[in-house]
Design an enzyme around this catalytic site. Structure first.
Site, PDB file in Angstrom:
ATOM      1  N   GLY A 214      41.627 -18.441 -21.201  1.00  0.00           N
ATOM      2  CA  GLY A 214      42.500 -18.408 -20.037  1.00  0.00           C
ATOM      3  C   GLY A 214      43.041 -17.013 -19.806  1.00  0.00           C
ATOM      4  O   GLY A 214      42.306 -16.018 -19.852  1.00  0.00           O
ATOM      5  N   SER A 215      44.351 -16.914 -19.598  1.00  0.00           N
ATOM      6  CA  SER A 215      44.956 -15.611 -19.298  1.00  0.00           C
ATOM      7  C   SER A 215      44.891 -14.640 -20.470  1.00  0.00           C
ATOM      8  O   SER A 215      45.098 -13.433 -20.297  1.00  0.00           O
ATOM      9  CB  SER A 215      46.416 -15.810 -18.886  1.00  0.00           C
ATOM     10  OG  SER A 215      47.157 -16.408 -19.939  1.00  0.00           O
ATOM     11  N   ALA A 242      38.254 -23.641 -10.826  1.00  0.00           N
ATOM     12  CA  ALA A 242      36.886 -23.171 -11.067  1.00  0.00           C
ATOM     13  C   ALA A 242      36.826 -21.873 -11.859  1.00  0.00           C
ATOM     14  O   ALA A 242      35.791 -21.204 -11.875  1.00  0.00           O
ATOM     15  CB  ALA A 242      36.159 -22.998  -9.738  1.00  0.00           C
ATOM     16  N   ALA A 243      37.911 -21.519 -12.533  1.00  0.00           N
ATOM     17  CA  ALA A 243      37.932 -20.235 -13.231  1.00  0.00           C
ATOM     18  C   ALA A 243      36.845 -20.147 -14.304  1.00  0.00           C
ATOM     19  O   ALA A 243      36.145 -19.139 -14.423  1.00  0.00           O
ATOM     20  CB  ALA A 243      39.305 -20.014 -13.854  1.00  0.00           C
ATOM     21  N   GLY A 244      36.704 -21.219 -15.094  1.00  0.00           N
ATOM     22  CA  GLY A 244      35.707 -21.200 -16.160  1.00  0.00           C
ATOM     23  C   GLY A 244      34.298 -21.114 -15.626  1.00  0.00           C
ATOM     24  O   GLY A 244      33.459 -20.372 -16.174  1.00  0.00           O
ATOM     25  N   ASP A 245      34.002 -21.838 -14.555  1.00  0.00           N
ATOM     26  CA  ASP A 245      32.665 -21.794 -13.965  1.00  0.00           C
ATOM     27  C   ASP A 245      32.382 -20.432 -13.343  1.00  0.00           C
ATOM     28  O   ASP A 245      31.255 -19.925 -13.409  1.00  0.00           O
ATOM     29  CB  ASP A 245      32.509 -22.897 -12.915  1.00  0.00           C
ATOM     30  CG  ASP A 245      32.588 -24.286 -13.526  1.00  0.00           C
ATOM     31  OD1 ASP A 245      32.173 -24.437 -14.687  1.00  0.00           O
ATOM     32  OD2 ASP A 245      33.072 -25.205 -12.847  1.00  0.00           O
TER      33      ASP A 245
END
Length: 302
Positions: A214-215, A242-245
């Site tokens: 994450g951050s 959708a950050a991980g994708d």
């Protein structure tokens, strides 16, 4: 040659925004509802294509109106959909609650995705001509394993995102080249909460691991190197859906281009940081010029 093939899910995301997520048995009032094309497979395909990759999608949409929109969304981002099947019945849906801190909770209904439990000869031909195959776990496990084994037969690098989190069978791990869990998925897979220690444990199963934090950024571990930590830009998140994708799609583009892993991770972190500053899944993903410029308008100090 198609540089990147994605074997994965397509879902219509049904997104509601609330001040906070409801507790069990509680009703809360939301302030906004939207439908946004998504699905972990489609998200990674769009992310990779927008990041500059030559991308093709293998999966399935339904015969409902959502199916047409999902296909059009992929094509609008220049993803090849020639082998995206149409299955009788509804498309997959994801029901997403987004709170005011940008966190989310998701329920996925597979729909047409449940039909992708095997490969066609055309699927294997496409995979065999690629540089990398992206996989997730929103399709039937038999289909995921078939795709990974096809890639392995042809010497194509496999990149697996183990989400939704579940235990991974040995036959899938045996044909996984790069495993990219987040810290929670890594803990579930290993029973170890500390990400570096979890990465070390995962190296007994696969040759290379990137764990997203994450951050806090991401860490990389491989059997022939130590653990490398790459920080993430600090930004004000609006929607982390959708950050991980976005990270995985951009990371794979950079690796296919031959960039060093730490550099690829930093570039992918910039892409993910851009995505969380915008609402939605595929609609939030940045294009290559934005990533290269590193325009983080919502960046914060420290």
């Amino acid at each position: 040659m198609t540089g990147i093939v994605v074997l994965g899910s397509t879902n219509m995301d049904l997104v509601v925004h609330v001040p906070r997520a409801p507790l069990r048995g509680e009703t809360v009032t939301g302030r906004e509802f939207r439908t946004v094309p998504g699905g972990k497979g489609a998200n990674q395909a769009v992310a990779a294509a927008r990041a500059g990759g030559d991308v093709a999608m293998i999966g399935a949409v339904g015969t409902d109106d959502y199916g047409a929109v999902l296909r059009e969304t992929l094509e609008h981002s220049a993803v090849d959909t020639d082998l995206l099947r149409t299955a009788e019945g509804p498309s997959g849906t994801a029901h997403i609650v987004v709170d005011d801190e940008g966190g989310n909770a998701i329920v996925v209904i597979p729909g047409a995705n449940a039909t992708v439990d095997h490969l066609t000869p055309g699927d294997e031909t496409l995979i065999g001509a690629a540089d990398a195959l992206l996989l997730q776990l929103e399709l039937p496990l038999a289909g995921v394993i078939a795709g990974a084994e096809a890639a392995h037969r042809h010497g194509v690098r496999t990149v697996l995102t183990p989400a939704p989190a579940r235990s991974l069978p040995p036959e899938l791990l045996a044909v996984t080249d790069l495993l990219v869990p987040n810290e929670h998925e890594a803990a579930l897979l290993t029973g170890i909460a500390d990400p570096p220690a979890a990465a070390e444990a995962l190296l007994r199963e696969v040759p290379e691991v990137v764990i997203t934090l994450g951050s806090a950024g991401s860490i990389h571990a491989a059997r022939d190197t130590g653990i490398v930590t790459v920080p993430a830009p600090r930004v004000r998140a609006v929607d982390t859906t959708a950050a991980g994708d976005t990270f995985v799609g951009a990371l794979t583009v950079a690796l296919v281009e031959g960039r060093p892993t730490a550099e690829a991770m930093a570039w992918a972190s910039t892409a993910a940081a851009l995505s969380v500053q915008r609402p939605g899944a595929s609609t939030s993903m940045p294009y290559r010029p934005e990533i290269d410029a590193g325009r983080l308008e919502g960046a914060t100090d420290g």
